[in-house]
Enzyme design. Structure first.
Site, PDB file in Angstrom:
ATOM      1  N   CYS A 127      30.040  -0.027  27.626  1.00  0.00           N
ATOM      2  CA  CYS A 127      31.328   0.667  27.527  1.00  0.00           C
ATOM      3  C   CYS A 127      31.815   0.539  26.095  1.00  0.00           C
ATOM      4  CB  CYS A 127      32.345   0.048  28.485  1.00  0.00           C
ATOM      5  SG  CYS A 127      33.829   1.059  28.652  1.00  0.00           S
ATOM      6  N   CYS A 129      35.156   0.463  25.172  1.00  0.00           N
ATOM      7  CA  CYS A 129      36.557   0.029  25.006  1.00  0.00           C
ATOM      8  C   CYS A 129      36.713  -1.291  24.262  1.00  0.00           C
ATOM      9  CB  CYS A 129      37.280  -0.023  26.346  1.00  0.00           C
ATOM     10  SG  CYS A 129      36.658  -1.256  27.489  1.00  0.00           S
ATOM     11  N   CYS A 137      37.405   4.064  26.514  1.00  0.00           N
ATOM     12  CA  CYS A 137      36.013   3.819  26.891  1.00  0.00           C
ATOM     13  C   CYS A 137      35.049   4.860  26.326  1.00  0.00           C
ATOM     14  CB  CYS A 137      35.901   3.750  28.408  1.00  0.00           C
ATOM     15  SG  CYS A 137      36.959   2.473  29.127  1.00  0.00           S
ATOM     16  N   LYS A 202      34.794   3.222  40.228  1.00  0.00           N
ATOM     17  CA  LYS A 202      35.657   2.330  39.451  1.00  0.00           C
ATOM     18  C   LYS A 202      37.036   2.956  39.362  1.00  0.00           C
ATOM     19  CE  LYS A 202      36.309   0.187  34.971  1.00  0.00           C
ATOM     20  NZ  LYS A 202      35.712  -0.212  33.692  1.00  0.00           N
ATOM     21  N   ARG A 212      41.761  -7.364  30.193  1.00  0.00           N
ATOM     22  CA  ARG A 212      42.051  -6.725  28.901  1.00  0.00           C
ATOM     23  C   ARG A 212      42.538  -7.734  27.885  1.00  0.00           C
ATOM     24  NH1 ARG A 212      44.290  -1.019  31.446  1.00  0.00           N
ATOM     25  NH2 ARG A 212      42.316  -0.563  32.496  1.00  0.00           N
ATOM     26  N   ARG A 224      43.889   4.879  31.438  1.00  0.00           N
ATOM     27  CA  ARG A 224      42.508   5.286  31.722  1.00  0.00           C
ATOM     28  C   ARG A 224      42.409   6.261  32.906  1.00  0.00           C
ATOM     29  NH1 ARG A 224      40.546   1.789  28.179  1.00  0.00           N
ATOM     30  NH2 ARG A 224      40.382  -0.468  28.489  1.00  0.00           N
ATOM     31  N   GLU A 240      31.329   9.899  43.829  1.00  0.00           N
ATOM     32  CA  GLU A 240      30.929   9.210  42.590  1.00  0.00           C
ATOM     33  C   GLU A 240      29.655   8.394  42.816  1.00  0.00           C
ATOM     34  OE1 GLU A 240      31.752   9.141  39.506  1.00  0.00           O
ATOM     35  OE2 GLU A 240      33.817   9.785  39.273  1.00  0.00           O
ATOM     36  N   LYS A 255      34.595  -1.145  42.509  1.00  0.00           N
ATOM     37  CA  LYS A 255      35.421  -2.020  41.682  1.00  0.00           C
ATOM     38  C   LYS A 255      36.837  -1.487  41.587  1.00  0.00           C
ATOM     39  CE  LYS A 255      35.965  -3.319  36.908  1.00  0.00           C
ATOM     40  NZ  LYS A 255      35.558  -3.134  35.551  1.00  0.00           N
ATOM     41  N   TYR A 320      34.207 -14.214  38.553  1.00  0.00           N
ATOM     42  CA  TYR A 320      34.452 -15.262  37.553  1.00  0.00           C
ATOM     43  C   TYR A 320      34.378 -16.645  38.203  1.00  0.00           C
ATOM     44  CZ  TYR A 320      35.933 -11.154  35.063  1.00  0.00           C
ATOM     45  OH  TYR A 320      35.933  -9.910  34.490  1.00  0.00           O
TER      46      TYR A 320
HETATM   47  C1  PBG Z   1      35.539  -1.904  30.596  1.00  0.00           C
HETATM   48  C2  PBG Z   1      35.704  -2.787  31.778  1.00  0.00           C
HETATM   49  C3  PBG Z   1      36.887  -3.224  32.394  1.00  0.00           C
HETATM   50  C4  PBG Z   1      36.497  -4.132  33.385  1.00  0.00           C
HETATM   51  C5  PBG Z   1      35.113  -4.188  33.358  1.00  0.00           C
HETATM   52  N1  PBG Z   1      34.646  -3.339  32.385  1.00  0.00           N
HETATM   53  C6  PBG Z   1      38.292  -2.966  32.083  1.00  0.00           C
HETATM   54  C7  PBG Z   1      38.826  -1.606  32.131  1.00  0.00           C
HETATM   55  O1  PBG Z   1      38.173  -0.663  32.567  1.00  0.00           O
HETATM   56  O2  PBG Z   1      39.951  -1.470  31.666  1.00  0.00           O
HETATM   57  C8  PBG Z   1      37.437  -4.893  34.283  1.00  0.00           C
HETATM   58  C9  PBG Z   1      36.895  -6.171  34.819  1.00  0.00           C
HETATM   59  C10 PBG Z   1      37.916  -7.110  35.338  1.00  0.00           C
HETATM   60  O3  PBG Z   1      39.122  -6.811  35.454  1.00  0.00           O
HETATM   61  O4  PBG Z   1      37.516  -8.237  35.662  1.00  0.00           O
HETATM   62  N2  PBG Z   1      35.671  -0.567  30.811  1.00  0.00           N
END
Ligand code: PBG
Length: 331
Positions: A127, A129, A137, A202, A212, A224, A240, A255, A320
């Site tokens: 990604c 971002c 992104c 997502k 973030r 986003r 998707e 997610k 995590y």
């Molecule tokens: C990047 C990304 C994000 C997460 C994983 N890859 C953040 C977003 O899309 O803003 C979030 C993971 C998390 O909150 O643990 N695009």
């Protein structure tokens, strides 16, 4: 005076019979959580001996490569088979150059991990971002996040990571056609054996707030919602997932996890590919905050959450809490 009611009970199911002892409960348990189910995310940064705590995610740190190797070794020793890497670049620019540079932070981290822990599966997040100064992104022009030009950079990032030794790539950008773009680029570069785990469904979620902070990737304007999904849309999530599979995804993902368990189940009932669920930063932070206040039992609630995600139909859980949960399961 107390009166007793004399009932003439009808026949009913005695489900408590099989709950009477720990042994019986173990025998009839339907869902077995194991450390092999987990993928542990890491945030890797330049420097040495760096362990910068992420305030909204107690127990999570931005780690330099040496510290990352140490933590990954601990997790692997507990039976966690895989890690997922997010990079913090030395500098950010409009096109996220460090993301696809061969000496970028993730490429370096992959090489170090594969060198130290060859059996560990190293997955990289694909990604822009984390690497762009605007925090979106994809590539931005006139305030718009462009789809197809972003695909070229994302594909380049995947090839760079595969070249560094990544075992799998995971595009989280939510551009249309991202899996097809990565598949073609990987195949052309001689990496037809590198699997793709698509962040297929997502959602544009407030549960990503703590991430973030950890990844320093908040968008500098707007949000986003122009590329991530509307949390209200379940049927679209299945489209998707089907799109990513048609493009060649080996594993699909839902997610966040907890507010989207229905979609994990719907996907499980519909497809035969492995399904990953991302137990995201906000889900982790809520548990940590409540536990720190003494409001919830962290160990029990974490294992209950992870079991629920698996019961819903996930084969793999990105969390995590992977190392802690593995320790508890082993203990
Ligand atoms: C990047 C990304 C994000 C997460 C994983 N890859 C953040 C977003 O899309 O803003 C979030 C993971 C998390 O909150 O643990 N695009």
């Amino acid at each position: 005076m107390a009166t007793s009611t004399r009932l003439d009970l009808p026949a009913f199911a005695r489900l408590r019979r099989l709950r009477a002892t720990p042994s019986l409960r173990r025998m009839v348990r339907e869902t077995a959580l194991t450390p092999a189910d987990f993928i542990l995310p890491f945030f890797v940064t330049h420097g040495q001996d760096v362990r910068h705590p992420v305030s909204s995610m107690p127990g999570v740190f931005q780690l330099s490569v040496d510290e990352l190797v140490r933590e990954a070794r601990t997790a692997a020793g507990l039976g966690v088979p895989a890690v997922l890497l997010f990079g913090l670049p030395a500098f950010k620019d409009a096109t996220g150059s460090e993301g696809y540079a061969s000496d970028g932070i993730v490429a370096r981290a992959v090489a170090a991990l594969k060198d130290a822990l060859p059996d560990l599966t190293v997955i990289t997040d694909i990604c822009l971002c984390e690497y762009t100064d605007h925090g979106h992104c994809g590539i931005v022009r006139d305030g718009q996040v462009l789809n197809d030009p972003s695909l070229e950079l994302l594909a380049q990032m995947a090839v760079t990571h595969a070249e560094a030794g990544a075992d799998m790539v995971a595009p989280s950008d939510m551009m249309d056609g991202h899996v097809a773009a990565l598949r073609q680029a990987l195949d052309r570069a001689g990496h037809s054996g590198t699997p793709i785990m698509g962040y297929s469904a997502k959602f544009a979620s407030a549960f990503y707030g703590p991430f973030r902070e950890a990844a320093e990737s908040a968008p500098q304007f707007g949000d986003r919602r122009g590329y991530q999904m509307d949390p209200a849309n379940g049927r679209e999530a299945l489209r998707e997932i089907e799109a990513d599979l048609a493009e060649g995804a080996d594993i699909i993902m839902v997610k966040p996890a907890l507010a989207y368990l229905d979609l994990i189940r719907a996907a499980r009932d519909r497809i035969d590919h492995p399904i990953a669920a991302y137990n995201v930063s906000g889900e982790y932070a809520m548990v940590k905050a409540a536990a720190a206040n003494g409001w919830l039992d962290e160990r029990q609630i974490t294992l209950e959450i992870l079991t629920g995600i698996k019961r819903a139909g996930a084969d793999l859980i990105i969390t995590y809490a992977a190392a802690d949960a593995a320790r508890w399961l082993n203990g």
